[in-house]
Design an enzyme around this catalytic site. Structure first.
Site, PDB file in Angstrom:
ATOM      1  NE  ARG A  78     -58.883 -20.090  55.252  1.00 58.82           N
ATOM      2  CZ  ARG A  78     -59.080 -21.074  54.371  1.00 58.82           C
ATOM      3  NH1 ARG A  78     -60.174 -21.786  54.385  1.00 58.82           N
ATOM      4  NH2 ARG A  78     -58.135 -21.364  53.496  1.00 58.82           N
ATOM      5  CB  SER A 148     -49.814 -14.232  60.297  1.00 63.40           C
ATOM      6  OG  SER A 148     -50.721 -15.176  60.790  1.00 63.40           O
ATOM      7  CG  ASP A 201     -49.760 -18.820  61.551  1.00 61.10           C
ATOM      8  OD1 ASP A 201     -48.866 -18.452  62.340  1.00 61.10           O
ATOM      9  OD2 ASP A 201     -49.557 -19.083  60.360  1.00 61.10           O
TER      10      ASP A 201
END
Ligand code: ADP
Length: 460
Positions: A78, A148, A201
């Site tokens: 994203r 991540s 995150d």
């Protein structure tokens, strides 16, 4: 085969093995706290890695300008842009885009993967509407990079990949600086952008939530996996050998790694043996979304094999790993119909099981047992962190509101899980301290957090 009627020894034993009465939960919270302390003392000191994130300054609200975030952690990545307008105006504009990563890229070369990401970033930037997005003259665009995967962070803007997980196996990357890989790819694509902050995150969630609420001290992820980050006093981190030990920094606990004194049943043991990391991350395997459904499936399989609760044969689907997902447990526990119709159809659709009313009730009890244990253990972890914060700051004791920012679909979508977690929190903290704690669902703030940390760590 026996025991299809009123009592079910397997279920009774399972409930007993999963039980987490308050004194037991207190021991778990204390053991997590011990491992936190050991992890802060020396590298690898405890089950919890207690990673130094190099994030010393959290967003204040005064950040201004255009910043970006890139989130890579699964089969999608994203991109986000955020135009920050300072204390009063806050987020003036934000755009985001999600792009899927093909199987081929997940197991290709680092040039292919980062080249693809850089090209998509470049077209995202090219689509910006002039006038709305303002970048100051002579400045490179700055990016907060949420990556991540297990990383050994070496500064706020560098870190080496320890190992790929989640189906990724990009060649030639392990041991390399992931920030350099992205920076090089962006340069090769003529994109005038640099990574200012490498964050995970949990840290992104904590930073994004803190932007809107200055009482946020902890960020927790409860989704497929789980993790927690919190604000720690530097003087309480012996392994931080820096000149200044004043102020605070964010610790990434990697609490999923906790593996002591947990109420493991034979079903947990079996699931663990077939997992990618046997013997490790036992806490994660009891509290996170990836595993709850699978534990229930294993219990049901055992019930099926040793009693005639679900008829006389064992359907192949019931023996298929991961056939039952945590979403299904949630749906079954939500079933309010007289004949537990939804439970019946989920069992039929996903496990090929035809269950009578008695069996349906049992299944719901199995779900509840697993979810209760998971929620309560997650609560114990949060308590361990809150008590660590309390020891150094006495904020709750002096009546100061303390917020745990929470993200992840497991927390968001499973009301029973949330309730069990909250119950455990109150049981362990006591009503008085707990009354100053707010658990706040902060959905998708991790991207904003990463962009904000790019701003806080801007080189300009
Ligand atoms: P991430 O994979 O990044 O953790 P999410 O926060 O969306 O992403 O979490 C997805 C996980 O949440 C799923 O793997 C599942 O275990 C759990 N989950 C998703 N939907 C539900 C639901 N309706 N009820 C309970 N758990 C859910």
């Amino acid at each position: 085969r026996s025991n299809s009627a009123s009592t079910c020894p397997i279920l009774t034993k399972f409930q007993k093995d999963c039980a987490t009465p308050t004194p037991y939960l207190r021991n778990v919270a204390n053991a997590i706290a011990d491992d936190m302390r050991d992890g802060l003392a020396v590298e690898g000191g405890g089950d919890l890695e207690m990673i130094l994130t190099f994030v010393d300054a959290l967003p204040s609200g005064n950040e201004e300008g255009l910043f970006y975030a890139l989130d890579l952690g699964g089969t999608n990545f994203r991109v986000r842009s955020v135009q920050l307008g300072g204390k009063k105006e806050r987020v003036l504009a934000t755009e985001s885009e999600q792009i899927s990563i093909s199987q081929k890229l997940m197991i290709g070369t680092s040039e292919e993967l980062f080249g693809f990401i850089a090209s998509k970033l470049a077209s995202f930037v090219a689509k910006e509407k002039p006038g709305r997005c303002l970048l100051e003259e002579g400045r490179k665009r700055e990016l907060g990079f949420t990556f991540s995967f297990p990383v050994k962070q070496t500064s706020i803007d560098s870190g080496t990949l320890s190992k790929w997980t989640k189906g990724f196996k990009v060649s030639g990357m392990e041991g390399k600086n992931v920030v350099a890989c992205l920076n090089e790819a962006m340069e090769a694509h003529g994109l005038d952008m640099r990574v200012s902050a490498l964050v995970n995150d949990g840290v992104g969630t904590l930073a994004g939530a803190r932007y809107w609420d200055e009482d946020v001290m902890v960020g927790v992820i409860l989704g497929t996996g789980t993790n927690a980050c919190y604000v720690e006093q530097k003087h309480a981190i012996p392994k931080l050998r820096s000149k200044s030990s004043s102020g605070t920094t964010i610790i990434n606990t990697e609490w999923g790694g906790f593996s002591k004194i947990l109420p493991q049943t034979i079903f947990d043991l079996e699931m663990d043996e077939t997992s990618l990391n046997p013997g490790e991350h036992l806490y994660e395997k009891m509290i996170s979304g990836m595993y709850l459904g699978e534990i229930v499936r294993r219990v049901l399989l055992h019930m099926c094999e040793t009693s005639d609760l679900f008829g006389h044969s064992t359907p192949a689907k019931l023996s298929t790993p991961l056939a039952l997902r945590t979403e299904h447990l949630c749906k079954m526990q939500e079933d309010n119909t007289d004949d537990l119709r939804d439970v019946g159809s989920i069992l039929y659709d996903f496990l090929d099981v035809e269950a009578n009313m008695n069996a349906r009730r049992r299944v719901v009890e199995v779900c509840d047992t697993v979810v209760k244990r998971g929620g309560r253990l997650a609560g114990a972890g949060i308590v361990a962190i809150l008590e660590k914060i309390e020891k150094d700051t006495k904020r709750m004791g002096s009546g100061k509101r303390t917020v745990v920012a929470m993200d992840g679909a497991l927390y968001e979508k499973y009301p029973q899980y949330r309730q069990y977690m909250q119950d455990a929190l109150v049981e362990l903290l006591g009503h008085k301290l707990a009354s100053h704690v707010a658990i706040k669902h902060t959905k998708d703030v991790s991207g904003l957090g990463a962009a904000l940390l790019a701003a806080t760590n801007s080189i300009y």
